[in-house]
Scaffold this motif. Structure first.
Motif, short mmCIF file in Angstrom:
data_model
loop_
_atom_site.label_atom_id
_atom_site.label_comp_id
_atom_site.label_asym_id
_atom_site.label_seq_id
_atom_site.Cartn_x
_atom_site.Cartn_y
_atom_site.Cartn_z
N ASN A 120 0.81 -1.22 0.00
CA ASN A 120 0.00 0.00 0.00
C ASN A 120 0.85 1.27 0.00
O ASN A 120 0.41 2.31 -0.49
N ALA A 121 2.06 1.17 0.56
CA ALA A 121 2.91 2.35 0.72
C ALA A 121 3.82 2.62 -0.48
O ALA A 121 4.43 3.68 -0.55
N LEU A 122 3.93 1.67 -1.39
CA LEU A 122 4.80 1.88 -2.55
C LEU A 122 4.30 3.07 -3.38
O LEU A 122 3.09 3.21 -3.59
N PRO A 123 5.20 3.92 -3.84
CA PRO A 123 4.79 5.08 -4.64
C PRO A 123 4.05 4.66 -5.90
O PRO A 123 4.29 3.57 -6.44
N GLN A 169 9.66 -0.36 7.62
CA GLN A 169 8.98 -0.09 6.35
C GLN A 169 9.62 1.09 5.62
O GLN A 169 9.85 1.02 4.40
N ALA A 170 9.92 2.13 6.36
CA ALA A 170 10.55 3.31 5.75
C ALA A 170 11.90 2.96 5.15
O ALA A 170 12.26 3.44 4.05
N LYS A 171 12.68 2.13 5.84
CA LYS A 171 13.99 1.73 5.33
C LYS A 171 13.85 0.88 4.06
O LYS A 171 14.62 1.04 3.11
N ILE A 172 12.87 -0.01 4.05
CA ILE A 172 12.66 -0.85 2.87
C ILE A 172 12.22 0.01 1.69
O ILE A 172 12.73 -0.12 0.57
N LEU A 173 11.28 0.91 1.94
CA LEU A 173 10.81 1.80 0.88
C LEU A 173 11.96 2.67 0.35
O LEU A 173 12.07 2.90 -0.86
N GLY A 174 12.81 3.14 1.27
CA GLY A 174 13.95 3.93 0.85
C GLY A 174 14.91 3.13 -0.01
O GLY A 174 15.44 3.63 -1.02
N SER A 175 15.12 1.87 0.35
CA SER A 175 16.01 1.01 -0.43
C SER A 175 15.42 0.72 -1.81
O SER A 175 16.14 0.75 -2.81
N VAL A 176 14.11 0.45 -1.85
CA VAL A 176 13.46 0.20 -3.13
C VAL A 176 13.59 1.42 -4.04
O VAL A 176 13.96 1.31 -5.22
N SER A 177 13.32 2.59 -3.47
CA SER A 177 13.41 3.83 -4.26
C SER A 177 14.82 4.05 -4.76
O SER A 177 15.04 4.44 -5.92
#
Length: 217
Positions: free
Chosen positions: A95-98, A203-211
Motif C-alpha cells: 500500500n505504501a509503494l509510490p 517499512q521506511a527503510k525498505i521503501l527507501g532502499s526500493v526507491s
C-alpha cells in the motif's frame, strides 16, 4: 546415509545456517546504520535462476523479475507464529509503494505439500494482495531451498514432531524481508520482528532502499 541420518544432518545444518543468517543480518544492519542513507547499497549476493509456481499456477523464474526491484520473505499459510504478521507488513508495504514504482513483492512458502497454488491464492486474497505486483511462490522442497536458503538467505528448518507446540508449528524460519535489485542481486536484509523492532521504521527503510535501487542505472 539412511533417511533418518540425512534428516538429522539437514536439521542441524539448517539451524546453523539460520544462526549465521541472523548474525549476518545484525552485521549488515549495523553497517547500514553507520553509513549515509543515500550511500550505495552493497551487493550481497547474486540470486540464482529458479523455477517455481505462483498462486495462479503459472511457472515463474528469475527472468520474470528482470528490470524490477523486488522485496521477498518466507512464510507458510498455516503458521501459528509470526507469518500472518509478516504478511500484514508486506500488505502495508504494498500500500505504501509510490504510484510510479514497478517494484514486485514475493512471498515464498516453506510448506509446499500444503501450500498449493490454490491455497496460496486464497491466502493472498485474504490479505488483499495485488496479483499484478505480489507473487506467492511454491514448488518442490529442493526448488524452494535453492531460492529461499541458498540465494535469498531466508533459512527455514522443519521442526521434529516432539518440538512442536501444536500440530501446525512446523518450521523455524527467518522473519526478515530481503530486497533484490533489477539485475537479480540481493541488496538489503531487514529484520521485521522483535521487541526492539519498530515496524514503521523498517517499512521506511525498505521503501527507501526500493526507491534507491529503482533510481540506479
Amino acid at each position: 546415509m539412511n533417511p533418518g541420518t540425512r534428516k538429522t544432518v539437514w536439521v542441524v545444518w539448517g539451524a546453523l545456517l539460520l544462526l549465521v543468517t541472523m548474525l549476518t543480518v545484525g552485521l549488515l544492519l549495523q553497517i547500514r546504520s553507520r553509513t549515509n542513507a543515500s550511500a550505495a547499497l552493497p551487493v550481497i549476493w547474486q540470486v540464482a535462476d529458479f523455477a517455481l509456481t505462483n498462486q495462479n499456477g503459472r511457472a515463474v523464474s528469475l527472468a520474470d523479475f528482470r528490470g524490477h526491484v523486488w522485496v521477498g520473505d518466507i512464510i507458510f499459510t498455516r503458521c501459528p507464529g509470526p507469518c500472518r504478521k509478516m504478511t500484514r507488513q508486506m500488505k502495508e508495504l504494498q500500500n505504501a509503494l509510490p504510484r510510479g514504482s514497478d517494484a514486485k513483492l514475493v512471498t515464498l512458502t516453506t510448506d509446499p505439500e500444503y501450500d498449493t497454488p490454490k491455497v496460496l491464492k486464497k491466502y493472498g486474497e485474504e490479505f488483499g494482495a495485488d496479483p499484478n505486483r505480489w507473487m506467492f511462490l511454491t514448488g518442490t522442497k529442493s526448488q524452494i531451498r535453492n531460492l529461499g536458503v541458498n540465494s535469498l538467505k531466508l533459512p527455514a528448518v522443519e521442526k521434529e514432531p516432539g518440538e512442536r507446540d501444536d500440530p501446525n508449528d512446523l518450521f523455524i524460519h527467518a522473519t526478515i524481508f530481503v530486497v533484490v535489485d533489477r539485475k537479480g542481486q540481493l541488496r538489503g536484509i531487514f529484520e521485521t520482528t522483535g521487541e526492539e523492532i519498530d515496524a514503521k521504521q523498517v517499512q521506511a527503510k525498505i521503501l527507501g532502499s526500493v526507491s534507491q535501487l529503482e533510481r540506479e542505472k
